[in-house]
Scaffold this motif. Structure first.
Motif, PDB file in Angstrom:
ATOM      1  N   SER A  69       0.833  -1.203   0.000  1.00 36.49           N
ATOM      2  CA  SER A  69       0.000   0.000   0.000  1.00 36.49           C
ATOM      3  C   SER A  69       0.868   1.253   0.000  1.00 36.49           C
ATOM      4  N   ASP A  70       1.953   1.239   0.768  1.00 36.82           N
ATOM      5  CA  ASP A  70       2.889   2.376   0.790  1.00 36.82           C
ATOM      6  C   ASP A  70       3.546   2.559  -0.575  1.00 36.82           C
ATOM      7  N   MET A  71       3.923   1.449  -1.201  1.00 37.77           N
ATOM      8  CA  MET A  71       4.565   1.522  -2.520  1.00 37.77           C
ATOM      9  C   MET A  71       3.598   2.077  -3.562  1.00 37.77           C
ATOM     10  N   LYS A  72       2.343   1.638  -3.480  1.00 38.82           N
ATOM     11  CA  LYS A  72       1.337   2.122  -4.435  1.00 38.82           C
ATOM     12  C   LYS A  72       1.116   3.627  -4.268  1.00 38.82           C
ATOM     13  N   ARG A  73       1.115   4.077  -3.023  1.00 37.27           N
ATOM     14  CA  ARG A  73       0.937   5.512  -2.756  1.00 37.27           C
ATOM     15  C   ARG A  73       2.101   6.312  -3.331  1.00 37.27           C
ATOM     16  N   LEU A  74       3.337   5.839  -3.128  1.00 32.69           N
ATOM     17  CA  LEU A  74       4.515   6.534  -3.661  1.00 32.69           C
ATOM     18  C   LEU A  74       4.510   6.548  -5.188  1.00 32.69           C
ATOM     19  N   ASN A 128      11.385   3.573  -4.380  1.00 28.02           N
ATOM     20  CA  ASN A 128      10.124   2.827  -4.401  1.00 28.02           C
ATOM     21  C   ASN A 128      10.309   1.481  -5.106  1.00 28.02           C
ATOM     22  N   ARG A 129      11.065   0.614  -4.461  1.00 28.51           N
ATOM     23  CA  ARG A 129      11.382  -0.698  -5.005  1.00 28.51           C
ATOM     24  C   ARG A 129      11.057  -1.778  -3.977  1.00 28.51           C
ATOM     25  N   VAL A 130      10.983  -3.005  -4.453  1.00 26.61           N
ATOM     26  CA  VAL A 130      10.742  -4.131  -3.554  1.00 26.61           C
ATOM     27  C   VAL A 130      12.054  -4.430  -2.835  1.00 26.61           C
ATOM     28  N   ASP A 131      12.097  -4.121  -1.541  1.00 28.40           N
ATOM     29  CA  ASP A 131      13.356  -4.328  -0.810  1.00 28.40           C
ATOM     30  C   ASP A 131      13.517  -5.791  -0.429  1.00 28.40           C
ATOM     31  N   VAL A 159       2.771 -14.506  -8.093  1.00 31.22           N
ATOM     32  CA  VAL A 159       3.055 -13.071  -8.248  1.00 31.22           C
ATOM     33  C   VAL A 159       4.487 -12.877  -8.745  1.00 31.22           C
ATOM     34  N   ASP A 160       4.698 -11.790  -9.474  1.00 24.64           N
ATOM     35  CA  ASP A 160       6.026 -11.478 -10.020  1.00 24.64           C
ATOM     36  C   ASP A 160       6.453 -10.107  -9.503  1.00 24.64           C
ATOM     37  N   LEU A 161       7.235 -10.108  -8.441  1.00 21.67           N
ATOM     38  CA  LEU A 161       7.692  -8.851  -7.846  1.00 21.67           C
ATOM     39  C   LEU A 161       8.693  -8.122  -8.742  1.00 21.67           C
ATOM     40  N   SER A 162       9.365  -8.855  -9.619  1.00 18.01           N
ATOM     41  CA  SER A 162      10.394  -8.230 -10.464  1.00 18.01           C
ATOM     42  C   SER A 162       9.800  -7.174 -11.393  1.00 18.01           C
ATOM     43  N   LYS A 163       8.527  -7.340 -11.762  1.00 22.89           N
ATOM     44  CA  LYS A 163       7.900  -6.367 -12.659  1.00 22.89           C
ATOM     45  C   LYS A 163       7.787  -4.995 -11.996  1.00 22.89           C
ATOM     46  N   ILE A 164       7.603  -4.986 -10.678  1.00 21.94           N
ATOM     47  CA  ILE A 164       7.541  -3.716  -9.955  1.00 21.94           C
ATOM     48  C   ILE A 164       8.876  -2.997 -10.041  1.00 21.94           C
ATOM     49  N   ASP A 165       9.951  -3.744  -9.834  1.00 19.80           N
ATOM     50  CA  ASP A 165      11.291  -3.140  -9.890  1.00 19.80           C
ATOM     51  C   ASP A 165      11.684  -2.746 -11.302  1.00 19.80           C
ATOM     52  N   THR A 166      11.222  -3.516 -12.292  1.00 24.27           N
ATOM     53  CA  THR A 166      11.524  -3.176 -13.696  1.00 24.27           C
ATOM     54  C   THR A 166      10.932  -1.822 -14.051  1.00 24.27           C
ATOM     55  N   ARG A 167       9.693  -1.591 -13.614  1.00 25.41           N
ATOM     56  CA  ARG A 167       9.051  -0.295 -13.872  1.00 25.41           C
ATOM     57  C   ARG A 167       9.757   0.826 -13.117  1.00 25.41           C
ATOM     58  N   ALA A 227       3.006   4.911 -14.009  1.00 25.50           N
ATOM     59  CA  ALA A 227       1.633   4.424 -14.099  1.00 25.50           C
ATOM     60  C   ALA A 227       1.600   2.900 -14.229  1.00 25.50           C
ATOM     61  N   SER A 228       2.517   2.348 -15.013  1.00 29.32           N
ATOM     62  CA  SER A 228       2.567   0.895 -15.165  1.00 29.32           C
ATOM     63  C   SER A 228       3.063   0.217 -13.891  1.00 29.32           C
ATOM     64  N   GLN A 229       3.899   0.932 -13.107  1.00 31.88           N
ATOM     65  CA  GLN A 229       4.326   0.370 -11.823  1.00 31.88           C
ATOM     66  C   GLN A 229       3.144   0.259 -10.868  1.00 31.88           C
ATOM     67  N   ILE A 230       2.270   1.250 -10.903  1.00 37.60           N
ATOM     68  CA  ILE A 230       1.060   1.193 -10.079  1.00 37.60           C
ATOM     69  C   ILE A 230       0.256  -0.060 -10.429  1.00 37.60           C
ATOM     70  N   SER A 231       0.129  -0.342 -11.726  1.00 36.96           N
ATOM     71  CA  SER A 231      -0.619  -1.525 -12.161  1.00 36.96           C
ATOM     72  C   SER A 231       0.043  -2.806 -11.666  1.00 36.96           C
ATOM     73  N   ALA A 232       1.381  -2.845 -11.758  1.00 39.49           N
ATOM     74  CA  ALA A 232       2.113  -4.033 -11.302  1.00 39.49           C
ATOM     75  C   ALA A 232       1.953  -4.222  -9.789  1.00 39.49           C
ATOM     76  N   ILE A 233       2.000  -3.121  -9.051  1.00 34.72           N
ATOM     77  CA  ILE A 233       1.825  -3.193  -7.594  1.00 34.72           C
ATOM     78  C   ILE A 233       0.403  -3.640  -7.262  1.00 34.72           C
ATOM     79  N   LYS A 234      -0.577  -3.116  -8.002  1.00 28.41           N
ATOM     80  CA  LYS A 234      -1.972  -3.472  -7.738  1.00 28.41           C
ATOM     81  C   LYS A 234      -2.213  -4.963  -7.927  1.00 28.41           C
ATOM     82  N   ARG A 235      -1.546  -5.559  -8.930  1.00 29.32           N
ATOM     83  CA  ARG A 235      -1.740  -6.990  -9.162  1.00 29.32           C
ATOM     84  C   ARG A 235      -1.270  -7.810  -7.962  1.00 29.32           C
TER      85      ARG A 235
END
Length: 318
Positions: free
Chosen positions: A41-46, A171-174, A221-229, A297-305
């Motif tokens: 939720s914090d990542m999506k907000r950022l 704003n990355r997956v730590d 789930v694929d967390l790498s997509k969040i970091d790619t964005r 915007a695409s990172q938001i989508s990846a985080i939402k998934r």
């Protein structure tokens, strides 16, 4: 028969053991899986904040580009008028050199109306020169103002791109979140195994089944997509910050009084080149900010998934 009686005597203890194992697996799943939703939720907000920030940078960059083009149009008109003024002056100088006072007197005696004609022409030339000078000054003022606006807008676009790069970089997956998701997946798999044993012993597994149904999707789930964005946004914002900073400097130099006052051919060429470079850098900054906005915007989508899985899992754990 004796062995059967012995086995039946141990069945209550087996059932109790399987029930305890299931309880342990349930507690382990809760410990491993709870809290992931809050981090996402914090990542999506950022990511949402960064999208807004880079969108502002896009608008500022586009404004700087449009302003620069308007300034170029004013400069071109001013150059045309200055050329006309120069030609008028050359024509006036040529007329005065060609017709000496003696020649003028002879013409006046020969043609009585010539004096009125020449006076009228001279007055017309003076009026034209005066109007041309006024137009040149007006265009000079407008160009100066547009140049200042372009510099300011570029500075704003640079600031937003810097902010966007900073946000995207953080704003990355730590490692902690990676570890927690992995632990959650392991605990859910362990819960599945505990459910098999508990079911054979007749223990109620409905609660565990609900948790498995809700949390099992972590496996996919694929967390790498969040970091790619995030990386894409970081690179794009970094490029925008670089082009914006250089463009701001070039635009400021192009609009200084020293640069504008140099009316030699070399000076005019230098000013034109500086303005052209500033406009190109403005366009580059706009493109970079736009690209960063798309990545955010695409990172938001990846985080939402991923967050949808986390929300569903957390919902049954609480």
């Amino acid at each position: 028969m004796r062995y059967l009686l012995v086995l039946l005597a141990f069945l209550p203890s087996f059932s109790h053991a399987n029930s305890a194992d299931l309880d342990d697996a349930l507690r382990a799943t809760y410990t491993a899986c709870i809290g992931i939703d809050d981090q996402l939720s914090d990542m999506k907000r950022l990511a949402g904040i960064n999208t807004a920030v880079t969108a502002v940078g896009t608008v500022a960059g586009a404004g700087a580009t449009a302003t620069g083009l308007a300034k170029a149009n004013k400069d071109a008109k001013q150059a045309q008028l200055e050329k006309i003024l120069k030609e008028l002056q050359m024509a006036e100088d040529a007329r005065q050199k060609t017709l000496t006072d003696v020649q003028m007197s002879e013409l006046e005696r020969e043609y009585q109306v010539m004096d009125d004609i020449l006076l009228g022409l001279e007055n017309n030339v003076v009026q034209i020169k005066s109007k041309t000078l006024a137009q040149i000054q007006e265009l000079e003022n407008q160009s100066k103002k547009l140049g200042n606006w372009r510099t300011g807008l570029l500075a704003g676009a640079t600031a937003t791109n810097v902010a966007g790069a900073v946000i995207a970089g953080t704003n990355r997956v730590d490692a902690d979140l990676h570890t927690q998701v992995a632990d959650c997946i392991k605990s859910v798999n362990a819960l599945k195994n505990a459910m098999l044993s508990a079911r054979m012993s007749g223990v109620d597994i409905s609660e565990a089944q609900t948790i498995v149904d809700a949390c099992d999707d972590y496996e996919y789930v694929d967390l790498s997509k969040i970091d790619t964005r995030a990386t894409g946004a970081l690179v794009s914002s970094g490029v925008g910050a670089g082009t914006g900073a250089i463009g701001t400097i070039v635009s400021a130099v192009a609009n200084t009084n020293a640069t504008r006052a140099d009316n030699t051919d070399a000076g005019r060429k230098r000013e034109q080149n500086l303005n052209t470079t500033a406009n190109i850098l403005s366009a580059g900054t706009t493109v970079a900010a736009t690209t960063a906005t798309v990545f955010n915007a695409s990172q938001i989508s990846a985080i939402k998934r991923v967050a949808s899985v986390a929300e569903k899992c957390t919902g049954v754990l609480r």
